[in-house]
Enzyme design. Structure first.
Site, PDB file in Angstrom:
ATOM      1  N   GLU A 169      -5.158  -4.850  10.625  1.00  0.00           N
ATOM      2  CA  GLU A 169      -4.065  -3.911  10.880  1.00  0.00           C
ATOM      3  C   GLU A 169      -4.288  -3.204  12.208  1.00  0.00           C
ATOM      4  O   GLU A 169      -5.090  -2.264  12.280  1.00  0.00           O
ATOM      5  CB  GLU A 169      -4.011  -2.846   9.772  1.00  0.00           C
ATOM      6  CG  GLU A 169      -3.669  -3.367   8.401  1.00  0.00           C
ATOM      7  CD  GLU A 169      -3.171  -2.239   7.494  1.00  0.00           C
ATOM      8  OE1 GLU A 169      -2.019  -2.330   7.055  1.00  0.00           O
ATOM      9  OE2 GLU A 169      -3.912  -1.277   7.260  1.00  0.00           O
TER      10      GLU A 169
ATOM     11  N   HIS B   3      -9.450   1.373   5.354  1.00  0.00           N
ATOM     12  CA  HIS B   3      -8.153   1.574   6.011  1.00  0.00           C
ATOM     13  C   HIS B   3      -8.337   2.528   7.181  1.00  0.00           C
ATOM     14  O   HIS B   3      -9.134   3.462   7.119  1.00  0.00           O
ATOM     15  CB  HIS B   3      -7.132   2.129   5.012  1.00  0.00           C
ATOM     16  CG  HIS B   3      -5.727   2.049   5.523  1.00  0.00           C
ATOM     17  ND1 HIS B   3      -5.226   2.943   6.441  1.00  0.00           N
ATOM     18  CD2 HIS B   3      -4.734   1.160   5.280  1.00  0.00           C
ATOM     19  CE1 HIS B   3      -3.971   2.607   6.729  1.00  0.00           C
ATOM     20  NE2 HIS B   3      -3.649   1.527   6.039  1.00  0.00           N
TER      21      HIS B   3
ATOM     22  N   SER C 208       3.696  -2.437  10.224  1.00  0.00           N
ATOM     23  CA  SER C 208       5.158  -2.526  10.335  1.00  0.00           C
ATOM     24  C   SER C 208       5.709  -3.887   9.892  1.00  0.00           C
ATOM     25  O   SER C 208       6.609  -4.436  10.523  1.00  0.00           O
ATOM     26  CB  SER C 208       5.612  -2.165  11.754  1.00  0.00           C
ATOM     27  OG  SER C 208       5.195  -0.846  12.078  1.00  0.00           O
TER      28      SER C 208
ATOM     29  N   GLY D  78       2.875   2.151  10.809  1.00  0.00           N
ATOM     30  CA  GLY D  78       3.835   3.241  10.640  1.00  0.00           C
ATOM     31  C   GLY D  78       4.515   3.679  11.917  1.00  0.00           C
ATOM     32  O   GLY D  78       5.146   4.728  11.969  1.00  0.00           O
TER      33      GLY D  78
ATOM     34  N   ASN E 186       0.867  -1.185   0.000  1.00  0.00           N
ATOM     35  CA  ASN E 186       0.000   0.000   0.000  1.00  0.00           C
ATOM     36  C   ASN E 186       0.901   1.230   0.000  1.00  0.00           C
ATOM     37  O   ASN E 186       1.517   1.551   1.012  1.00  0.00           O
ATOM     38  CB  ASN E 186      -0.912  -0.025   1.237  1.00  0.00           C
ATOM     39  CG  ASN E 186      -1.731   1.249   1.369  1.00  0.00           C
ATOM     40  OD1 ASN E 186      -1.883   2.005   0.413  1.00  0.00           O
ATOM     41  ND2 ASN E 186      -2.255   1.488   2.562  1.00  0.00           N
ATOM     42  N   TRP E 187       0.965   1.887  -1.146  1.00  0.00           N
ATOM     43  CA  TRP E 187       1.858   3.047  -1.266  1.00  0.00           C
ATOM     44  C   TRP E 187       1.344   4.290  -0.552  1.00  0.00           C
ATOM     45  O   TRP E 187       2.062   5.275  -0.420  1.00  0.00           O
ATOM     46  CB  TRP E 187       2.057   3.395  -2.746  1.00  0.00           C
ATOM     47  CG  TRP E 187       2.956   2.475  -3.492  1.00  0.00           C
ATOM     48  CD1 TRP E 187       3.772   1.502  -2.968  1.00  0.00           C
ATOM     49  CD2 TRP E 187       3.152   2.438  -4.914  1.00  0.00           C
ATOM     50  NE1 TRP E 187       4.456   0.872  -3.974  1.00  0.00           N
ATOM     51  CE2 TRP E 187       4.094   1.427  -5.185  1.00  0.00           C
ATOM     52  CE3 TRP E 187       2.623   3.160  -5.979  1.00  0.00           C
ATOM     53  CZ2 TRP E 187       4.519   1.119  -6.477  1.00  0.00           C
ATOM     54  CZ3 TRP E 187       3.040   2.859  -7.270  1.00  0.00           C
ATOM     55  CH2 TRP E 187       3.975   1.851  -7.514  1.00  0.00           C
ATOM     56  N   LYS E 188       0.072   4.268  -0.144  1.00  0.00           N
ATOM     57  CA  LYS E 188      -0.541   5.456   0.469  1.00  0.00           C
ATOM     58  C   LYS E 188      -0.375   6.645  -0.489  1.00  0.00           C
ATOM     59  O   LYS E 188      -0.457   6.454  -1.702  1.00  0.00           O
ATOM     60  CB  LYS E 188       0.025   5.697   1.864  1.00  0.00           C
ATOM     61  CG  LYS E 188      -0.113   4.431   2.728  1.00  0.00           C
ATOM     62  CD  LYS E 188       0.182   4.631   4.178  1.00  0.00           C
ATOM     63  CE  LYS E 188      -0.029   3.323   4.919  1.00  0.00           C
ATOM     64  NZ  LYS E 188       0.164   3.460   6.367  1.00  0.00           N
TER      65      LYS E 188
ATOM     66  N   GLY F 170       2.940  -1.217   4.164  1.00  0.00           N
ATOM     67  CA  GLY F 170       3.088   0.189   3.813  1.00  0.00           C
ATOM     68  C   GLY F 170       4.508   0.530   3.412  1.00  0.00           C
ATOM     69  O   GLY F 170       4.945   0.275   2.291  1.00  0.00           O
ATOM     70  N   GLY F 171       5.264   1.094   4.363  1.00  0.00           N
ATOM     71  CA  GLY F 171       6.609   1.614   4.100  1.00  0.00           C
ATOM     72  C   GLY F 171       7.538   0.680   3.353  1.00  0.00           C
ATOM     73  O   GLY F 171       8.259   1.100   2.439  1.00  0.00           O
TER      74      GLY F 171
END
Length: 252
Positions: A168, A96, A214, A174, A10-12, A235-236
């Protein structure tokens, strides 16, 4: 039964179309066999056409990060699920915690979106998860169970069986804190048990439940070893091509 693992990045709100295209070109030919694992990227709406074009002919699935529950009309700033399907989108991420928190999306909104996604021939990735406060109060299972039930209300058993549900914990998104393997397994089993209670065990055995929060190349294998964890929403660690490919290494 064996469920095919699904790792979705998920690039956000990151990457412009050029960066998105470069990323997909860097990973497309290096993905593991789709018999082993499904790999996907949830890209911002402005990047979707670039991602879809670059992913053509590869095993990479493409997801939108949100959509509206109407196909067209006077809904300024919203994204049509019908158009998402027309351009080739496979999945849509809905519910989300960032959408629930910043944009005040309700369980009812998420349920309407799930129905619209199915009506347009795509599949939803439905997110659920509790805050630190709820977790520390020992109410995570009850809270997440209610989110899942509400999101799936009124769907057919066949639709639910093909749904992806991403657990999540908000306190792990994050923050660098990740849920323990035991926590992830316990809560992903809660999700599956709720599906079983609402739609029967056979359907629950088909639903893929992802863990998110994470997740990194270093810890993904430990989560994937849990019997009720069928993938990850990342994510990251999905923003760099090398790191995204490393997330898929657990299948080796």
């Amino acid at each position: 039964m064996s469920r095919k693992p699904f790792i979705a990045g998920n690039w956000k709100m990151n990457k412009n179309p050029e960066e998105a295209k470069a990323f997909v070109e860097a990973v497309a030919s290096k993905l593991p066999s789709s018999d082993l694992v499904e790999a996907g990227i949830a890209a911002p709406a402005v990047d979707l056409t670039a991602v879809l074009a670059a992913a053509k002919g590869s095993n990479l699935k493409v997801a939108a990060q949100n959509c509206y529950f109407e196909n067209s009309g006077a809904f300024t700033g919203e994204t049509s699920p019908q158009v998402l399907k027309e351009i080739g989108t496979d999945y849509v991420v809905i519910g989300h915690s960032e959408r629930r928190d910043y944009f005040h999306e309700t369980d009812e909104d998420i349920n309407k979106k799930a129905k619209a996604i199915f009506a347009n021939g795509m599949l939803p990735i439905i997110c659920c998860g509790e805050s630190l406060e709820t977790y520390e109060a020992g109410k995570a299972a009850e809270f997440v169970g209610a989110q899942v039930s509400a999101a799936l209300a009124g769907l057919t058993a066949e639709q639910v069986a093909s749904t992806v549900i991403a657990y999540e914990p908000i306190w792990a998104i994050g923050t660098g804190k990740s849920a323990s393997q035991d926590d992830a397994q316990k809560m992903c089993k809660v999700v599956r048990d709720v599906v079983a209670a609402d739609f029967g065990q056979e359907v629950a055995d088909k639903v893929r439940v992802q863990y998110g929060g994470s997740v990194k190349p270093e810890n993904v294998a430990s989560y994937m070893a849990c019997p009720d964890v069928d993938g990850a929403l990342v994510g990251g660690a999905s923003l760099e091509a090398e790191s995204f490919l490393a997330l898929l290494d657990f299948v080796k």
